[in-house]
Design a protein around this motif. Sequence first.
Motif, PDB file in Angstrom:
ATOM      1  N   ARG A   2      52.706 -21.162  28.938  1.00  0.00           N
ATOM      2  CA  ARG A   2      51.957 -22.238  28.309  1.00  0.00           C
ATOM      3  C   ARG A   2      51.187 -23.047  29.344  1.00  0.00           C
ATOM      4  O   ARG A   2      50.016 -23.410  29.137  1.00  0.00           O
ATOM      5  N   VAL A   3      51.834 -23.332  30.478  1.00  0.00           N
ATOM      6  CA  VAL A   3      51.146 -24.064  31.544  1.00  0.00           C
ATOM      7  C   VAL A   3      49.974 -23.258  32.079  1.00  0.00           C
ATOM      8  O   VAL A   3      48.885 -23.798  32.329  1.00  0.00           O
ATOM      9  N   GLU A   4      50.174 -21.951  32.258  1.00  0.00           N
ATOM     10  CA  GLU A   4      49.085 -21.110  32.751  1.00  0.00           C
ATOM     11  C   GLU A   4      47.908 -21.105  31.775  1.00  0.00           C
ATOM     12  O   GLU A   4      46.747 -21.153  32.192  1.00  0.00           O
ATOM     13  N   SER A   5      48.167 -21.052  30.463  1.00  0.00           N
ATOM     14  CA  SER A   5      47.082 -21.069  29.481  1.00  0.00           C
ATOM     15  C   SER A   5      46.350 -22.412  29.490  1.00  0.00           C
ATOM     16  O   SER A   5      45.119 -22.457  29.353  1.00  0.00           O
ATOM     17  N   LEU A   6      47.078 -23.505  29.690  1.00  0.00           N
ATOM     18  CA  LEU A   6      46.430 -24.817  29.766  1.00  0.00           C
ATOM     19  C   LEU A   6      45.554 -24.929  31.007  1.00  0.00           C
ATOM     20  O   LEU A   6      44.463 -25.503  30.965  1.00  0.00           O
ATOM     21  N   ILE A   7      46.036 -24.383  32.118  1.00  0.00           N
ATOM     22  CA  ILE A   7      45.241 -24.408  33.346  1.00  0.00           C
ATOM     23  C   ILE A   7      43.965 -23.598  33.167  1.00  0.00           C
ATOM     24  O   ILE A   7      42.878 -24.005  33.612  1.00  0.00           O
ATOM     25  N   GLN A   8      44.065 -22.441  32.506  1.00  0.00           N
ATOM     26  CA  GLN A   8      42.867 -21.641  32.248  1.00  0.00           C
ATOM     27  C   GLN A   8      41.881 -22.389  31.353  1.00  0.00           C
ATOM     28  O   GLN A   8      40.668 -22.341  31.581  1.00  0.00           O
TER      29      GLN A   8
ATOM     30  N   ALA B 122      36.728 -25.582  31.141  1.00  0.00           N
ATOM     31  CA  ALA B 122      36.044 -26.819  30.756  1.00  0.00           C
ATOM     32  C   ALA B 122      35.280 -27.458  31.907  1.00  0.00           C
ATOM     33  O   ALA B 122      34.466 -28.352  31.689  1.00  0.00           O
ATOM     34  N   LYS B 123      35.476 -27.042  33.133  1.00  0.00           N
ATOM     35  CA  LYS B 123      34.778 -27.610  34.279  1.00  0.00           C
ATOM     36  C   LYS B 123      33.314 -27.172  34.255  1.00  0.00           C
ATOM     37  O   LYS B 123      33.013 -26.009  33.979  1.00  0.00           O
ATOM     38  N   PRO B 124      32.355 -28.071  34.563  1.00  0.00           N
ATOM     39  CA  PRO B 124      30.931 -27.679  34.609  1.00  0.00           C
ATOM     40  C   PRO B 124      30.655 -26.756  35.780  1.00  0.00           C
ATOM     41  O   PRO B 124      31.309 -26.844  36.829  1.00  0.00           O
ATOM     42  N   ASP B 125      29.654 -25.885  35.576  1.00  0.00           N
ATOM     43  CA  ASP B 125      29.275 -24.953  36.639  1.00  0.00           C
ATOM     44  C   ASP B 125      28.607 -25.725  37.766  1.00  0.00           C
ATOM     45  O   ASP B 125      27.645 -26.474  37.546  1.00  0.00           O
ATOM     46  N   ALA B 126      29.098 -25.555  38.971  1.00  0.00           N
ATOM     47  CA  ALA B 126      28.598 -26.336  40.102  1.00  0.00           C
ATOM     48  C   ALA B 126      27.128 -26.026  40.395  1.00  0.00           C
ATOM     49  O   ALA B 126      26.319 -26.922  40.642  1.00  0.00           O
ATOM     50  N   GLU B 127      26.725 -24.731  40.339  1.00  0.00           N
ATOM     51  CA  GLU B 127      25.341 -24.369  40.645  1.00  0.00           C
ATOM     52  C   GLU B 127      24.376 -24.907  39.594  1.00  0.00           C
ATOM     53  O   GLU B 127      23.316 -25.447  39.902  1.00  0.00           O
ATOM     54  N   ASN B 128      24.750 -24.827  38.310  1.00  0.00           N
ATOM     55  CA  ASN B 128      23.875 -25.329  37.258  1.00  0.00           C
ATOM     56  C   ASN B 128      23.699 -26.835  37.343  1.00  0.00           C
ATOM     57  O   ASN B 128      22.618 -27.369  37.104  1.00  0.00           O
ATOM     58  N   SER B 129      24.789 -27.520  37.700  1.00  0.00           N
ATOM     59  CA  SER B 129      24.685 -28.980  37.807  1.00  0.00           C
ATOM     60  C   SER B 129      23.763 -29.365  38.956  1.00  0.00           C
ATOM     61  O   SER B 129      22.996 -30.318  38.859  1.00  0.00           O
ATOM     62  N   LYS B 130      23.805 -28.599  40.058  1.00  0.00           N
ATOM     63  CA  LYS B 130      22.910 -28.912  41.185  1.00  0.00           C
ATOM     64  C   LYS B 130      21.455 -28.670  40.797  1.00  0.00           C
ATOM     65  O   LYS B 130      20.574 -29.469  41.094  1.00  0.00           O
ATOM     66  N   LYS B 131      21.178 -27.533  40.104  1.00  0.00           N
ATOM     67  CA  LYS B 131      19.810 -27.252  39.702  1.00  0.00           C
ATOM     68  C   LYS B 131      19.285 -28.328  38.757  1.00  0.00           C
ATOM     69  O   LYS B 131      18.147 -28.760  38.840  1.00  0.00           O
ATOM     70  N   THR B 132      20.085 -28.786  37.869  1.00  0.00           N
ATOM     71  CA  THR B 132      19.662 -29.811  36.914  1.00  0.00           C
ATOM     72  C   THR B 132      19.287 -31.093  37.617  1.00  0.00           C
ATOM     73  O   THR B 132      18.271 -31.728  37.330  1.00  0.00           O
ATOM     74  N   SER B 133      20.086 -31.476  38.587  1.00  0.00           N
ATOM     75  CA  SER B 133      19.796 -32.720  39.310  1.00  0.00           C
ATOM     76  C   SER B 133      18.539 -32.577  40.175  1.00  0.00           C
ATOM     77  O   SER B 133      17.764 -33.516  40.320  1.00  0.00           O
ATOM     78  N   TYR B 134      18.318 -31.345  40.723  1.00  0.00           N
ATOM     79  CA  TYR B 134      17.132 -31.169  41.565  1.00  0.00           C
ATOM     80  C   TYR B 134      15.853 -31.107  40.724  1.00  0.00           C
ATOM     81  O   TYR B 134      14.774 -31.499  41.169  1.00  0.00           O
TER      82      TYR B 134
END
Length: 324
Positions: free
Chosen positions: A283-289, A294-306
Amino acid sequence: MILLQSHSRFLLQTLLNRAQNLEKGVELDHHWVEFDDVRYHIQVSMKNPHVLLLSVSLPTPSSETIFVCGLPFGAIEAIKAAYGNLVQILDPPRDGFNLTLKINLSKLPANQEQKHAFLVKVASIREVVLGAPLRVILEHLAARTVALDMDPLVALVHRPNESFFLFPQADKVTVVYPMRFNDSIDIVLATSFLQEFVEARRTAGLNNTPPCSWSLTPPLELKEVPADALSANAGFVTFVIFPRHVEGQKLDRTVWNLSTFHAYVSYHVKCSEGFMHTRMRRRVESLIQALNRAKPDAENSKKTSYNRSFKRLGLKESRTNSFS
């Protein structure tokens, strides 16, 4: 549910290997401990490779349990009946043990099936010795009698400094187990397990099984037992054994199941605890997944800001926008 085997698997494997390699002068000196603090020592010397010494140490008996010469009553007779002349009882036994048997492997039956059956019986030495008093009582029950020298209350050891109690009668034998556990989680799980165990007895398919009951307080049959022997933190389990439960081949199974009932409950309590831990980890492993997805994609967030463009507003424009 899983029932424990009456023979020691390690002891049986050792005996089979030794019986198949009698011509090889291999020295053996093994110590091991099995459940309920039953200790074994097996020894074979180079000088006499055909002779095997098997020593057994039993759980420390409680004050209300009676041992005769370091063994439960009826144990010597049970050993002689089970093994005949192929096994010799050494007196006194090795230091630190209750029993030492001398087995001449060169005199084993030539027939392979008979040899294997005899070695299985040797590996079941725990059942033969600890179950000897219970077997005597149940054999009288099968004949619907009670031994003349039998006490109305019999205490039998099954764990270190712990006993279960029997009340032999001609038509039934009542068996009471004070259930004790050291861990607080085990106490909760065992209490729930025993309540479900009693409820399962009421199903239609188990009408012929021994009647079973559970209670937090000692049953009336234990009113003469010392208070320190009744310190059960998981209640008391009572079985009523009738002659139909010990007829013919049922006797051996009934003796073993009653002798190891506490170990049977402990085994399933630990299995339940391990199963719940496994479910919790999954159950803990499924919650971690789910959190990782749910975390935003780091590369997409950088492109959006640029890609964003900002226009510096003057003082008048900013005031106009604020009032509009």
